[in-house]
Design an enzyme around this catalytic site. Structure first.
Site, PDB file in Angstrom:
ATOM      1  N   LYS A 277       7.814  -4.516  15.246  1.00 12.92           N
ATOM      2  CA  LYS A 277       8.403  -3.256  14.497  1.00 12.92           C
ATOM      3  C   LYS A 277       9.194  -2.454  15.663  1.00 12.92           C
TER       4      LYS A 277
ATOM      5  N   ALA B  35       5.578  -5.093  18.413  1.00 12.05           N
ATOM      6  CA  ALA B  35       6.506  -5.704  19.305  1.00 12.05           C
ATOM      7  C   ALA B  35       7.591  -5.980  17.909  1.00 12.05           C
TER       8      ALA B  35
ATOM      9  N   TYR C   5       2.777  -7.607  16.230  1.00  6.57           N
ATOM     10  CA  TYR C   5       3.274  -6.684  15.165  1.00  6.57           C
ATOM     11  C   TYR C   5       4.090  -5.625  15.679  1.00  6.57           C
TER      12      TYR C   5
ATOM     13  N   PRO D 180      -7.959  -8.957  20.663  1.00  4.58           N
ATOM     14  CA  PRO D 180      -7.242  -9.209  21.911  1.00  4.58           C
ATOM     15  C   PRO D 180      -6.091  -8.023  21.876  1.00  4.58           C
TER      16      PRO D 180
ATOM     17  N   PHE E  81      10.184  -0.174   3.537  1.00  4.71           N
ATOM     18  CA  PHE E  81       8.749  -0.406   3.929  1.00  4.71           C
ATOM     19  C   PHE E  81       8.213  -1.938   4.228  1.00  4.71           C
TER      20      PHE E  81
ATOM     21  N   ASN F  59      -1.898   6.159  11.582  1.00  6.08           N
ATOM     22  CA  ASN F  59      -2.910   5.082  10.603  1.00  6.08           C
ATOM     23  C   ASN F  59      -2.899   6.051   9.163  1.00  6.08           C
TER      24      ASN F  59
ATOM     25  N   PRO G 289     -18.037  -5.026  10.393  1.00  6.00           N
ATOM     26  CA  PRO G 289     -17.547  -5.337  11.665  1.00  6.00           C
ATOM     27  C   PRO G 289     -16.951  -4.685  12.474  1.00  6.00           C
TER      28      PRO G 289
ATOM     29  N   LEU H  22      -9.140  -1.229   8.172  1.00  2.00           N
ATOM     30  CA  LEU H  22     -10.362  -0.659   8.454  1.00  2.00           C
ATOM     31  C   LEU H  22     -11.131   0.062   7.353  1.00  2.00           C
TER      32      LEU H  22
ATOM     33  N   PHE I 155       1.025  -1.139   0.223  1.00  2.00           N
ATOM     34  CA  PHE I 155       0.050   0.040  -0.022  1.00  2.00           C
ATOM     35  C   PHE I 155       0.976   1.117   0.022  1.00  2.00           C
TER      36      PHE I 155
ATOM     37  N   ILE J 153      13.508  -9.796   1.422  1.00  2.00           N
ATOM     38  CA  ILE J 153      14.550  -8.890   2.333  1.00  2.00           C
ATOM     39  C   ILE J 153      15.602  -9.938   3.191  1.00  2.00           C
TER      40      ILE J 153
ATOM     41  N   THR K 203       6.220   2.759  12.943  1.00  2.00           N
ATOM     42  CA  THR K 203       4.739   3.091  13.097  1.00  2.00           C
ATOM     43  C   THR K 203       4.576   3.621  14.505  1.00  2.00           C
ATOM     44  N   ASP K 204       3.634   4.516  14.738  1.00  2.00           N
ATOM     45  CA  ASP K 204       3.175   4.931  16.041  1.00  2.00           C
ATOM     46  C   ASP K 204       2.903   3.845  16.989  1.00  2.00           C
ATOM     47  N   GLU K 205       2.467   2.482  16.453  1.00  2.00           N
ATOM     48  CA  GLU K 205       2.188   1.487  17.519  1.00  2.00           C
ATOM     49  C   GLU K 205       3.255   1.295  18.396  1.00  2.00           C
TER      50      GLU K 205
HETATM   51  P1  NAD Z   1       1.543  -3.695   3.429  1.00  2.00           P
HETATM   52  O1  NAD Z   1       1.070  -5.100   4.075  1.00  2.00           O
HETATM   53  O2  NAD Z   1       0.497  -3.360   2.417  1.00  2.00           O
HETATM   54  O3  NAD Z   1       2.725  -3.957   2.333  1.00  2.00           O
HETATM   55  C1  NAD Z   1       3.857  -4.578   2.736  1.00  2.00           C
HETATM   56  C2  NAD Z   1       4.626  -4.821   1.513  1.00  2.00           C
HETATM   57  O4  NAD Z   1       5.729  -5.570   2.071  1.00  2.00           O
HETATM   58  C3  NAD Z   1       3.963  -5.846   0.560  1.00  2.00           C
HETATM   59  O5  NAD Z   1       3.987  -5.393  -0.898  1.00  2.00           O
HETATM   60  C4  NAD Z   1       4.705  -7.331   1.001  1.00  2.00           C
HETATM   61  O6  NAD Z   1       4.780  -8.057  -0.361  1.00  2.00           O
HETATM   62  C5  NAD Z   1       6.028  -6.904   1.172  1.00  2.00           C
HETATM   63  N1  NAD Z   1       6.904  -7.790   2.199  1.00  2.00           N
HETATM   64  C6  NAD Z   1       6.306  -8.433   3.262  1.00  2.00           C
HETATM   65  N2  NAD Z   1       7.310  -9.100   3.557  1.00  2.00           N
HETATM   66  C7  NAD Z   1       8.265  -9.138   2.877  1.00  2.00           C
HETATM   67  C8  NAD Z   1       9.589  -9.608   2.648  1.00  2.00           C
HETATM   68  N3  NAD Z   1      10.178 -10.324   3.722  1.00  2.00           N
HETATM   69  N4  NAD Z   1      10.470  -9.410   1.813  1.00  2.00           N
HETATM   70  C9  NAD Z   1      10.054  -8.695   0.948  1.00  2.00           C
HETATM   71  N5  NAD Z   1       8.810  -7.985   0.684  1.00  2.00           N
HETATM   72  C10 NAD Z   1       8.054  -8.077   1.827  1.00  2.00           C
HETATM   73  O7  NAD Z   1       2.018  -2.587   4.167  1.00  2.00           O
HETATM   74  P2  NAD Z   1       1.658  -0.971   4.439  1.00  2.00           P
HETATM   75  O8  NAD Z   1       0.554  -0.708   4.858  1.00  2.00           O
HETATM   76  O9  NAD Z   1       2.107  -0.553   2.793  1.00  2.00           O
HETATM   77  O10 NAD Z   1       2.907  -0.864   5.072  1.00  2.00           O
HETATM   78  C11 NAD Z   1       4.240  -0.469   4.719  1.00  2.00           C
HETATM   79  C12 NAD Z   1       5.171  -0.133   5.938  1.00  2.00           C
HETATM   80  O11 NAD Z   1       4.718   1.039   6.765  1.00  2.00           O
HETATM   81  C13 NAD Z   1       5.299  -1.281   6.943  1.00  2.00           C
HETATM   82  O12 NAD Z   1       6.642  -1.359   7.506  1.00  2.00           O
HETATM   83  C14 NAD Z   1       4.506  -0.702   8.316  1.00  2.00           C
HETATM   84  O13 NAD Z   1       4.720  -1.270   9.327  1.00  2.00           O
HETATM   85  C15 NAD Z   1       4.518   0.706   8.064  1.00  2.00           C
HETATM   86  N6  NAD Z   1       3.436   1.768   8.473  1.00  2.00           N
HETATM   87  C16 NAD Z   1       2.228   1.529   7.985  1.00  2.00           C
HETATM   88  C17 NAD Z   1       1.045   2.315   8.295  1.00  2.00           C
HETATM   89  C18 NAD Z   1      -0.361   1.928   7.806  1.00  2.00           C
HETATM   90  O14 NAD Z   1      -1.285   2.563   8.363  1.00  2.00           O
HETATM   91  N7  NAD Z   1      -0.750   1.178   6.869  1.00  2.00           N
HETATM   92  C19 NAD Z   1       1.473   3.104   9.228  1.00  2.00           C
HETATM   93  C20 NAD Z   1       2.495   3.522   9.729  1.00  2.00           C
HETATM   94  C21 NAD Z   1       3.704   2.740   9.169  1.00  2.00           C
HETATM   95  O1  DAU Z   2      -1.032   3.188  13.632  1.00  2.00           O
HETATM   96  C1  DAU Z   2      -0.368   2.848  12.369  1.00  2.00           C
HETATM   97  C2  DAU Z   2      -0.885   1.069  12.068  1.00  2.00           C
HETATM   98  O2  DAU Z   2      -2.018   1.363  11.700  1.00  2.00           O
HETATM   99  C3  DAU Z   2       0.229   0.790  11.138  1.00  2.00           C
HETATM  100  O3  DAU Z   2       1.390   0.390  11.948  1.00  2.00           O
HETATM  101  C4  DAU Z   2      -0.337  -0.809  10.768  1.00  2.00           C
HETATM  102  O4  DAU Z   2       0.441  -1.305   9.716  1.00  2.00           O
HETATM  103  C5  DAU Z   2      -1.619  -0.452  10.139  1.00  2.00           C
HETATM  104  O5  DAU Z   2      -2.332  -1.880   9.955  1.00  2.00           O
HETATM  105  C6  DAU Z   2      -2.742   0.336  11.245  1.00  2.00           C
HETATM  106  O6  DAU Z   2      -2.911  -0.632  12.123  1.00  2.00           O
HETATM  107  P1  DAU Z   2      -4.485  -0.533  13.043  1.00  2.00           P
HETATM  108  O7  DAU Z   2      -4.717  -1.939  13.794  1.00  2.00           O
HETATM  109  O8  DAU Z   2      -4.624   0.816  13.930  1.00  2.00           O
HETATM  110  O9  DAU Z   2      -5.394  -0.676  11.653  1.00  2.00           O
HETATM  111  P2  DAU Z   2      -6.347  -1.503  11.129  1.00  2.00           P
HETATM  112  O10 DAU Z   2      -7.157  -0.759   9.953  1.00  2.00           O
HETATM  113  O11 DAU Z   2      -6.251  -3.053  11.179  1.00  2.00           O
HETATM  114  O12 DAU Z   2      -7.901  -1.023  12.532  1.00  2.00           O
HETATM  115  C7  DAU Z   2      -7.836   0.183  12.662  1.00  2.00           C
HETATM  116  C8  DAU Z   2      -8.939   0.283  13.606  1.00  2.00           C
HETATM  117  O13 DAU Z   2     -10.163  -0.251  13.403  1.00  2.00           O
HETATM  118  C9  DAU Z   2      -8.666  -0.514  14.894  1.00  2.00           C
HETATM  119  O14 DAU Z   2      -8.851  -0.027  16.037  1.00  2.00           O
HETATM  120  C10 DAU Z   2      -9.224  -1.690  14.881  1.00  2.00           C
HETATM  121  C11 DAU Z   2     -10.597  -1.329  14.257  1.00  2.00           C
HETATM  122  N1  DAU Z   2     -11.226  -2.361  13.426  1.00  2.00           N
HETATM  123  C12 DAU Z   2     -10.421  -2.781  12.175  1.00  2.00           C
HETATM  124  C13 DAU Z   2     -10.919  -3.793  11.518  1.00  2.00           C
HETATM  125  C14 DAU Z   2     -10.013  -4.374  10.213  1.00  2.00           C
HETATM  126  C15 DAU Z   2     -12.342  -2.721  13.519  1.00  2.00           C
HETATM  127  O15 DAU Z   2     -13.203  -2.343  14.289  1.00  2.00           O
HETATM  128  N2  DAU Z   2     -13.130  -3.704  12.481  1.00  2.00           N
HETATM  129  C16 DAU Z   2     -12.204  -4.178  11.378  1.00  2.00           C
HETATM  130  O16 DAU Z   2     -13.000  -5.151  10.722  1.00  2.00           O
END
Ligand code: NAD
Ligand code: DAU
Length: 348
Positions: free
Chosen positions: A168, A166, A164, A288, A81, A193, A219, A204, A11, A60, A139-141
């Site tokens: 990161k 932990a 996850y 959980p 990423f 996020n 859900p 979400l 993404f 990687i 990530t902020d998590e």
């Molecule tokens: P994503 O799951 O959409 O994409 C992850 C990509 O990494 C995929 O293309 C996957 O094929 C690739 N990948 C996974 N394991 C691999 C490996 N071992 N070798 C090579 N490629 C591999 O994730 P995203 O939401 O785009 O997040 C990207 C990064 O940003 C992550 O490190 C995540 O922790 C961080 N991040 C995400 C968010 C968010 O809201 N999505 C927020 C803050 C930080």
């Molecule tokens: O804060 C940054 C993080 O944001 C990134 O590091 C992660 O990679 C990314 O997946 C995201 O984590 P969250 O757990 O916050 O995102 P998610 O979209 O899974 O969930 C967002 C919120 O919505 C969370 O409180 C759980 C809730 N949720 C999620 C899903 C998928 C629901 O209530 N129902 C759902 O079906």
């Protein structure tokens, strides 16, 4: 500038590559991605023939492959990423998170250190290569969960709660250790996020859009009052680019746009925008260890590096919903798993 982007078929990585190739003509990008379930080359259709772009399918964790990519492409910067990114999956299958997120990061650090000829005292030497940089996208998590008040600052202790986060947090500590021990020029970014085009529909916002469009139940975990701080993905990309160019070695930068929303607000907004009924909302068992609230203090990146987000939440959400409405084929291919068949045929 030759940049290795890891996880560029996911993404944020794919949005970042599109952003960078649109902005710069003198940047060459190699995208290393294992194409896990989350990797999708369709995301990169618009730039796949750009002469400044190349794709390598691989893990990687494969040190030989990463070494070869560095040699063949004279890599000067990494924007890292690649990771397993979904909290719910980490509860079911934590081992893959340890492998990709921790061990994979360590492989990249080692190969960068080798090729950039970084020695412990290098940062004090006149030959220090100022243009090399390892940007670790975290990530902020990693900070854990906030109560009703307060914000995440870069000085806070790490207190991750899911496998996850932990994994990161562990990778962040390794990255910092390579800076302190070897002088590897690193930055760590911790973003809130993201939402926007090409987000896998297990997260979400795209999940709720897809389900609402198909009249399926929405859900909501627990009471739906968990708070996340939302940032449009292009703003995350511009922040990473800013850190890549101006970040002070060894520093952590929080990234966020001051957009705190309770999950239920987001779900209701989507229902409203799509003209659907709130009867679709189904409260389900809570995740959980569910973190209650995330909220970013972005003072450091805004004041010291001059970055600020360009998109308001309302505008970003309107763009996102429109993008999904216009790209339901993209979603449907993922949901049906068709895209994986295509990859297997093309890349084996
Ligand atoms: P994503 O799951 O959409 O994409 C992850 C990509 O990494 C995929 O293309 C996957 O094929 C690739 N990948 C996974 N394991 C691999 C490996 N071992 N070798 C090579 N490629 C591999 O994730 P995203 O939401 O785009 O997040 C990207 C990064 O940003 C992550 O490190 C995540 O922790 C961080 N991040 C995400 C968010 C968010 O809201 N999505 C927020 C803050 C930080
Ligand atoms: O804060 C940054 C993080 O944001 C990134 O590091 C992660 O990679 C990314 O997946 C995201 O984590 P969250 O757990 O916050 O995102 P998610 O979209 O899974 O969930 C967002 C919120 O919505 C969370 O409180 C759980 C809730 N949720 C999620 C899903 C998928 C629901 O209530 N129902 C759902 O079906």
């Amino acid at each position: 500038m030759n940049i290795l982007v890891t996880g560029g078929a996911g993404f944020i990585g794919s949005n970042f590559i599109i952003y960078m190739l649109g902005k710069y003509k003198d940047v060459s990008i190699t995208n290393l991605d294992a194409l896990t379930y989350a990797g999708n080359l369709n995301n990169l259709e618009s730039i796949k023939n750009n002469p400044n772009y190349s794709f390598v399918k691989g893990d990687i964790c494969d040190a030989e492959l990463v070494d070869r990519i560095f040699s063949e492409n004279n890599i000067q910067q990494i924007v890292h990423f690649a990771a397993e990114s979904h909290v719910d999956r980490s509860i079911v299958e934590p081992d893959i998170f340890v492998k990709s997120n921790i061990l994979g990061t360590q492989v990249l650090l080692d190969i960068a250190k080798k090729h950039w000829k970084i020695e412990p005292d290098d940062k004090y030497s006149k030959d220090y290569k100022a243009d090399v940089k390892f940007v670790h996208v975290s990530t902020d998590e990693v900070y854990g969960s906030l109560g009703p008040e307060g914000l995440f600052t870069e000085e806070m202790n790490l207190s991750p709660n899911s496998p996850y986060s932990a994994s990161k947090a562990s990778s962040d500590l390794l990255v910092y250790a390579y800076y302190k021990t070897f002088g590897l020029p690193v930055n760590i970014t911790r973003c809130s996020n993201n939402y926007g085009p090409y987000q896998f529909p297990e997260k979400l916002i795209p999940l709720m859009i897809n389900n609402a469009l198909k009249g399926k139940s929405l859900p909501v975990y627990g009471d739906g009052m968990q708070v996340r701080d939302w940032l449009y993905v292009e703003d995350h990309c511009s922040a990473i680019d800013t850190v890549r160019l101006k970040g002070v070695d060894g520093e952590v930068y929080n990234i966020g746009g001051n957009n705190e929303k309770a999950n239920i607000e987001i779900v209701k907004l989507i229902i409203n925008q799509l003209g659907k009924s709130e009867d679709l909302i189904t409260y389900v068992k809570d995740r959980p260890g569910h973190d209650r609230r995330y909220a970013i203090d972005n003072t450091k990146i805004t004041t010291t590096l001059g970055w600020s987000p360009a998109h308001s939440f309302d505008e970003g959400m309107a763009r996102t919903i429109n993008w999904y409405l216009d790209n339901m084929d993209w979603v449907n291919e993922i949901v049906s798993g068709d895209y994986q068949k295509y990859y297997n045929e093309m890349y084996g």
